[in-house]
Design an enzyme around this catalytic site. Structure first.
Site, PDB file in Angstrom:
ATOM      1  N   LYS A 134     -12.430   1.880  12.163  1.00 30.50           N
ATOM      2  CA  LYS A 134     -11.108   2.283  12.657  1.00 30.50           C
ATOM      3  C   LYS A 134     -11.162   2.632  14.146  1.00 30.50           C
ATOM      4  CE  LYS A 134      -8.119   2.033   9.353  1.00 30.50           C
ATOM      5  NZ  LYS A 134      -6.832   1.365   9.564  1.00 30.50           N
TER       6      LYS A 134
ATOM      7  N   GLY B 206       0.833  -1.200   0.000  1.00 27.90           N
ATOM      8  CA  GLY B 206       0.000   0.000   0.000  1.00 27.90           C
ATOM      9  C   GLY B 206       0.869   1.252   0.000  1.00 27.90           C
ATOM     10  N   PHE B 207       0.223   2.377  -0.096  1.00 31.03           N
ATOM     11  CA  PHE B 207       0.924   3.659  -0.215  1.00 31.03           C
ATOM     12  C   PHE B 207       1.842   3.908   0.989  1.00 31.03           C
ATOM     13  CE2 PHE B 207       0.051   8.412   0.588  1.00 31.03           C
ATOM     14  CZ  PHE B 207       1.218   8.805  -0.036  1.00 31.03           C
ATOM     15  N   ILE B 208       1.290   3.903   2.186  1.00 30.54           N
ATOM     16  CA  ILE B 208       2.108   4.224   3.368  1.00 30.54           C
ATOM     17  C   ILE B 208       3.019   3.047   3.713  1.00 30.54           C
ATOM     18  CG2 ILE B 208       2.023   4.815   5.823  1.00 30.54           C
ATOM     19  CD1 ILE B 208      -0.686   6.228   5.238  1.00 30.54           C
TER      20      ILE B 208
ATOM     21  N   TYR C 210     -16.337   3.468   7.543  1.00 24.80           N
ATOM     22  CA  TYR C 210     -14.869   3.331   7.584  1.00 24.80           C
ATOM     23  C   TYR C 210     -14.328   3.833   8.928  1.00 24.80           C
ATOM     24  CZ  TYR C 210     -10.038   4.909   6.926  1.00 24.80           C
ATOM     25  OH  TYR C 210      -8.698   5.161   7.095  1.00 24.80           O
TER      26      TYR C 210
END
Ligand SMILES: NC(=O)c1ccc[n+]([C@@H]2O[C@H](COP(=O)([O-])OP(=O)(O)OC[C@H]3O[C@@H](n4cnc5c(N)ncnc54)[C@H](O)[C@@H]3O)[C@@H](O)[C@H]2O)c1
Length: 335
Positions: free
Chosen positions: A157, A11-13, A153
Site C-alpha cells: 500500500k 467490496g465493503f467500502i 500488505y
C-alpha cells in the site's frame, strides 16, 4: 450526469461508496473480480443491491489485467476514478504475498495507466493506516515519515502511494491517497474482528483477543468514512497547500489524507459494545500479538477537517457496533 468508476465495488467500502454516489445522482461503473479471499456470495449480494439502480453498471473483471482499466476508462470517460480494489488483510499477506503484488502493485499500475490515457478530473486511491507502520508518535499525521512498514500488505500500500505520486507528477494527474483507519459497519468484512467476534459470541464460541487485549484502534464507521470520501471527490489537490497540515507534494498534484474517527477505542470497550448489542457474554481467549500487527492506531484528522471545511460526522462505537450486529442478525441469523 457525472460518472464515477469505482474499483472494488463489490467490496465493503466500495459497496457503501457506490450506494452513496448513486444516491447523490452519479452514474457509477463498478468493477470487481469477486475474489474468493472471503465469501464471494456476500460480494454478489452487495453488487445485486447496487444493480437495483439503473445508474449502476457492474463489470466483473480484474484490475491487474493488462489494458482492461484503460479500455474501461476509454469507454466510460469517468469524471472521478475511485480505486478501492485491493488484496486487503495484514494476516493473509504472510501466507499469500503474491496476491498482494498482483492486486495492489500491478492492479494500481493498471489504474494509473488508464488514468494517464483518459485523465479523470480526480483520481482517488485507498491506502491504509498500516502505512504508518512502526511509528509510535500519535496521533498519526500525514506529513510524518512512514518508512517502516510492519507487514507486506502495508508495504504494497505504501508503494502505491509512491507509484501514484510519480504519475501525478509526470502526467499532472490530480490524485488523493486515503489512509483509512479500521473501517466497520453493516455489510462488513468476514475477515475483520467485528464480524468474527459477533459470529463467535452469538455461537457461544471463544474469541481470540490479541496482545492480551492491550490494543487500541481508531475505528471509523463506514457511513462517516463514505461521507468524507464522497465530499473529497470535489476537492482535488491544486497548486497550493490548504493549510499547515497539508501533505500536498511540493512537485505534484498529489496529497495523502487520513480518514479516521480521531479517537482510539480500547479493545475492551469494543468487545463490551458487541456483548451489549448481542446481549451475550464473550469468552475471551487471550493471545500474543499477531505478526505484522501494531498495538494502536490513531488518526490526526486536522487535514481532513481543513479540506472539508468541517469535521467528519463521528458515529460512536456503541452505535456503530449495534448497527453492524442488527445487520448481521438479519443477514445470517433470521429469527
Ligand atoms: N476496511 C478497512 O478497515 C480498510 C482499512 C484500510 C484500508 N482499506 C483499503 O480500502 C480498500 C477497500 O477495502 P474493503 O475493506 O472494502 O475490502 P474488500 O476486500 O471488502 O474490498 C476489496 C474488493 O476488491 C476486490 N478485488 C480484489 N482484488 C481485485 C482485483 N485484482 N481486481 C478487481 N477487484 C479486486 C475484491 O473482490 C473486493 O470486493 C482496500 O484498498 C483496502 O486495502 C480498508
Amino acid at each position: 450526469m457525472k460518472c464515477a468508476l469505482v474499483t472494488g465495488s463489490a467490496g465493503f467500502i466500495g459497496y457503501h461508496l457506490s450506494a452513496r454516489l448513486l444516491e447523490d445522482g452519479w452514474r457509477v461503473v463498478g468493477l470487481d473480480n469477486l475474489s474468493d479471499y472471503y465469501d464471494p456470495d456476500l460480494k454478489r449480494r452487495r453488487h445485486a443491491r447496487l444493480a437495483a439502480s439503473d445508474a449502476f453498471t457492474p463489470v466483473i473483471g480484474d484490475v491487474s489485467t493488462p489494458g482492461h482499466m484503460t479500455e474501461l476508462m476509454a469507454a466510460h470517460r469517468p469524471d472521478a476514478v475511485i480505486h478501492l480494489a485491493a488484496q486487503a488483510g495484514v494476516r493473509h499477506s504472510i501466507d499469500a504475498p503474491r496476491d498482494y503484488v498482483r492486486a495492489n502493485l500491478v492492479g494500481t499500475h493498471e489504474v494509473l495507466e488508464g488514468a494517464r490515457a483518459h485523465p479523470p478530473a480526480h483520481l482517488l486511491i485507498a491506502s491504509t493506516s498500516s502505512a504508518y507502520g512502526a511509528g509510535t508518535e500519535m496521533p498519526y499525521r500525514e506529513t510524518m515519515k512512514t518508512d517502516a512498514q510492519m507487514s507486506f500488505y502495508a508495504a504494497t500500500k505504501k508503494a502505491t502511494e509512491a507509484l501514484a505520486h510519480s504519475y501525478a507528477h509526470l502526467y499532472g494527474l490530480p490524485t488523493t491517497m486515503f489512509r483509512f483507519f479500521t473501517v466497520y459497519g453493516p455489510w462488513g468484512r468476514p475477515d475483520m474482528a467485528l464480524f468474527k467476534f459477533t459470529r463467535a459470541i452469538l455461537a457461544g464460541e471463544p474469541i481470540d483477543v490479541y496482545n492480551h487485549g492491550n490494543m487500541r484502534r481508531d475505528f471509523t464507521y463506514v457511513s462517516d468514512l463514505v461521507a468524507g470520501l464522497a465530499a473529497l471527490i470535489d476537492v482535488p489537490p491544486g497548486d497550493a497547500p490548504v493549510s499547515a497540515a497539508d501533505s500536498l507534494s511540493p512537485v505534484a498534484p498529489h496529497r495523502i489524507v487520513n480518514i479516521g474517527n480521531g479517537e482510539p477505542v480500547e479493545l475492551g470497550r469494543f468487545i463490551a459494545a458487541i456483548e451489549a448489542a448481542t446481549d451475550r457474554p464473550a469468552i475471551r481467549n487471550l493471545m500474543e500479538m499477531q505478526p505484522g500487527d501494531v498495538p494502536a492506531t490513531w488518526a490526526d484528522t486536522t487535514l481532513l477537517t481543513d479540506l472539508l471545511g468541517a469535521p467528519l460526522p463521528r458515529t460512536d462505537i456503541e452505535t456503530g457496533v449495534r448497527a453492524f450486529v442488527d445487520w448481521y442478525q438479519d443477514e445470517y441469523a433470521p429469527s
